[in-house]
Design a protein around this motif. Structure first.
Motif, PDB file in Angstrom:
ATOM      1  N   THR A 254      -1.269  36.526  -3.588  1.00  5.78           N
ATOM      2  CA  THR A 254      -2.323  37.533  -3.661  1.00  5.78           C
ATOM      3  C   THR A 254      -3.723  36.965  -3.456  1.00  5.78           C
ATOM      4  N   ASP A 255      -4.085  35.943  -4.203  1.00  7.36           N
ATOM      5  CA  ASP A 255      -5.447  35.403  -4.133  1.00  7.36           C
ATOM      6  C   ASP A 255      -5.770  34.900  -2.726  1.00  7.36           C
ATOM      7  N   LYS A 256      -4.823  34.202  -2.132  1.00  7.65           N
ATOM      8  CA  LYS A 256      -5.028  33.677  -0.783  1.00  7.65           C
ATOM      9  C   LYS A 256      -5.138  34.818   0.231  1.00  7.65           C
ATOM     10  N   GLY A 257      -4.309  35.830   0.030  1.00  7.04           N
ATOM     11  CA  GLY A 257      -4.328  36.975   0.943  1.00  7.04           C
ATOM     12  C   GLY A 257      -5.650  37.715   0.895  1.00  7.04           C
ATOM     13  N   ILE A 258      -6.184  37.936  -0.304  1.00  7.20           N
ATOM     14  CA  ILE A 258      -7.458  38.653  -0.452  1.00  7.20           C
ATOM     15  C   ILE A 258      -8.605  37.854   0.170  1.00  7.20           C
ATOM     16  N   THR A 274     -18.836  48.468  11.089  1.00  2.23           N
ATOM     17  CA  THR A 274     -19.004  48.746   9.661  1.00  2.23           C
ATOM     18  C   THR A 274     -17.893  49.626   9.100  1.00  2.23           C
ATOM     19  N   GLN A 275     -17.373  50.544   9.899  1.00  2.00           N
ATOM     20  CA  GLN A 275     -16.317  51.433   9.403  1.00  2.00           C
ATOM     21  C   GLN A 275     -15.060  50.641   9.057  1.00  2.00           C
ATOM     22  N   LEU A 276     -14.703  49.688   9.917  1.00  2.00           N
ATOM     23  CA  LEU A 276     -13.528  48.855   9.645  1.00  2.00           C
ATOM     24  C   LEU A 276     -13.776  47.973   8.420  1.00  2.00           C
ATOM     25  N   ALA A 277     -15.001  47.454   8.309  1.00  2.00           N
ATOM     26  CA  ALA A 277     -15.343  46.619   7.146  1.00  2.00           C
ATOM     27  C   ALA A 277     -15.218  47.431   5.851  1.00  2.00           C
ATOM     28  N   GLU A 278     -15.640  48.687   5.897  1.00  2.00           N
ATOM     29  CA  GLU A 278     -15.552  49.541   4.707  1.00  2.00           C
ATOM     30  C   GLU A 278     -14.102  49.839   4.334  1.00  2.00           C
ATOM     31  N   ILE A 279     -13.246  49.997   5.354  1.00  2.83           N
ATOM     32  CA  ILE A 279     -11.823  50.246   5.090  1.00  2.83           C
ATOM     33  C   ILE A 279     -11.204  49.047   4.373  1.00  2.83           C
ATOM     34  N   ILE A 280     -11.551  47.837   4.840  1.00  4.33           N
ATOM     35  CA  ILE A 280     -11.013  46.631   4.208  1.00  4.33           C
ATOM     36  C   ILE A 280     -11.548  46.496   2.784  1.00  4.33           C
ATOM     37  N   ASP A 283      -9.541  48.657   0.703  1.00  2.00           N
ATOM     38  CA  ASP A 283      -8.215  48.081   0.480  1.00  2.00           C
ATOM     39  C   ASP A 283      -8.259  47.012  -0.613  1.00  2.00           C
ATOM     40  N   ILE A 284      -9.279  46.153  -0.559  1.00  2.00           N
ATOM     41  CA  ILE A 284      -9.413  45.088  -1.554  1.00  2.00           C
ATOM     42  C   ILE A 284      -9.595  45.683  -2.945  1.00  2.00           C
ATOM     43  N   GLU A 285     -10.513  46.649  -3.052  1.00  2.00           N
ATOM     44  CA  GLU A 285     -10.791  47.255  -4.360  1.00  2.00           C
ATOM     45  C   GLU A 285      -9.562  47.986  -4.905  1.00  2.00           C
ATOM     46  N   THR A 286      -8.880  48.729  -4.036  1.00  2.34           N
ATOM     47  CA  THR A 286      -7.687  49.470  -4.458  1.00  2.34           C
ATOM     48  C   THR A 286      -6.599  48.527  -4.929  1.00  2.34           C
ATOM     49  N   PHE A 287      -6.389  47.460  -4.174  1.00  2.00           N
ATOM     50  CA  PHE A 287      -5.344  46.505  -4.531  1.00  2.00           C
ATOM     51  C   PHE A 287      -5.658  45.802  -5.841  1.00  2.00           C
ATOM     52  N   GLU A 289      -7.575  46.870  -8.301  1.00  2.00           N
ATOM     53  CA  GLU A 289      -7.446  47.817  -9.407  1.00  2.00           C
ATOM     54  C   GLU A 289      -5.976  48.000  -9.787  1.00  2.00           C
ATOM     55  N   HIS A 290      -5.118  48.074  -8.782  1.00  2.00           N
ATOM     56  CA  HIS A 290      -3.688  48.243  -9.014  1.00  2.00           C
ATOM     57  C   HIS A 290      -3.120  47.038  -9.751  1.00  2.00           C
ATOM     58  N   GLU A 291      -3.564  45.845  -9.333  1.00  4.20           N
ATOM     59  CA  GLU A 291      -3.091  44.620  -9.955  1.00  4.20           C
ATOM     60  C   GLU A 291      -3.524  44.539 -11.423  1.00  4.20           C
ATOM     61  N   TRP A 292      -4.767  44.957 -11.702  1.00  2.20           N
ATOM     62  CA  TRP A 292      -5.280  44.870 -13.056  1.00  2.20           C
ATOM     63  C   TRP A 292      -4.540  45.820 -13.994  1.00  2.20           C
ATOM     64  N   VAL A 293      -4.163  46.992 -13.470  1.00  2.00           N
ATOM     65  CA  VAL A 293      -3.414  47.963 -14.261  1.00  2.00           C
ATOM     66  C   VAL A 293      -2.026  47.404 -14.603  1.00  2.00           C
TER      67      VAL A 293
END
Length: 293
Positions: A254-258, A274-280, A283-287, A289-293
């Protein structure tokens, strides 16, 4: 004596009693038209088409006497189609294909195959006719001859087949066509469009990821990154970073992937995407948050 493009525009404009300002209106600036008529400026495809439409002639009227001008025109059309593909501007692609399919300049096998490929893109994305698009692409492959130009179109067509099958969820067929394209780029050393090599590798890497063949995907991505560095070209550089990150996260690293995702985000920002950067970033924030839960 053969007239130049500029001389033909000037001659026809005067015979139709149209002022420079009148002809230029809605097409280009009057100063640009003046330079075109004096052969001090080469008009783009879009500008020349606008001039032809206002003068009531087909665009090839201006190219009938000169091999070099016909070649320039063909190259401009291919350039316009390439840009439209990148922008996913299917309206422009449809307009060009409709305009040129009966043009005598586009009756060579190479040109016909190029237009067939774009016709298939329209059938899939505009008409939503997957079967017709696949049949058109296969017909295009059947017209192949043994030369570099045919090989380049073959690679593009194989890529389109792979992309369409992947979008339809048939991953094994997608893998088959992308691997054929991959084999071709490794066989041909004098490709005119160098970016197609990165494109083929990236599309194959995505299918390998979908099939959970993660090590294969990582290997292809690393070759893709090495090629981008060798060519000093950012095209697909960020995409490979994102795909590597995706593979590593799926492998549990995970850490290496992020970190790879963060590099991809930075590279997209660097390119102004910028649109692609925002999508990534999402993705980082969603992932996370999921991991922390």
């Amino acid at each position: 004596m053969n007239l130049t493009v500029g001389e033909k525009i000037n001659d026809l404009r005067k015979r139709l009693n149209i002022s420079q300002a009148g002809l230029a209106n809605g097409v280009c600036s009057q100063s640009e038209l003046s330079r075109i008529e004096r052969d001090q400026h080469q008009p783009s495809y879009i500008t020349l088409k606008g001039i032809a439409d206002k003068l009531g002639v087909h665009i090839t009227y201006f190219l009938a006497d000169s091999d070099s001008e016909r070649e320039d025109y063909l190259n401009e059309v291919w350039s316009q189609l390439e840009q439209a593909r990148r922008d996913r501007d299917y309206v422009i692609i449809k307009e060009i294909v409709k305009l040129e399919q009966d043009n005598p300049l586009f009756q060579t096998q190479q040109a016909r195959r190029h237009l067939m490929w774009h016709k298939a893109i329209l059938q899939y994305h505009i008409d939503k006719d997957f079967k017709a698009a696949i049949n058109t692409l296969k017909d295009c492959l059947s017209l192949s001859s043994f030369d570099r130009f045919s090989a380049e179109i073959n690679i593009q067509v194989l890529c389109s087949l792979g992309i369409m099958f992947r979008l339809e969820g048939d991953l094994l067929e997608a893998k088959n066509y992308h691997e054929q394209a991959y084999d071709l780029i490794n066989e041909i050393t004098n490709l005119k469009d160098k970016r197609i090599i990165a494109k083929v590798r990236f599309n194959l890497a995505k299918v390998y990821t979908d099939l959970n063949e993660l090590d294969k995907s990582l290997e292809v991505c690393k070759h893709g990154l090495a090629y981008c560095r060798e060519q000093e070209d950012l095209f697909a550089f960020a995409d490979f970073h994102y795909q590597i990150g995706h593979n590593l996260i799926k492998k549990g690293q995970t850490d290496k992937g992020i970190k790879y995702w963060e590099k991809a985000k930075f590279l997209f920002e660097l390119q102004g995407k910028t649109q692609l950067a925002e999508i990534i970033e999402h993705d980082i924030e969603t992932f996370q948050e999921h991991e922390w839960v």
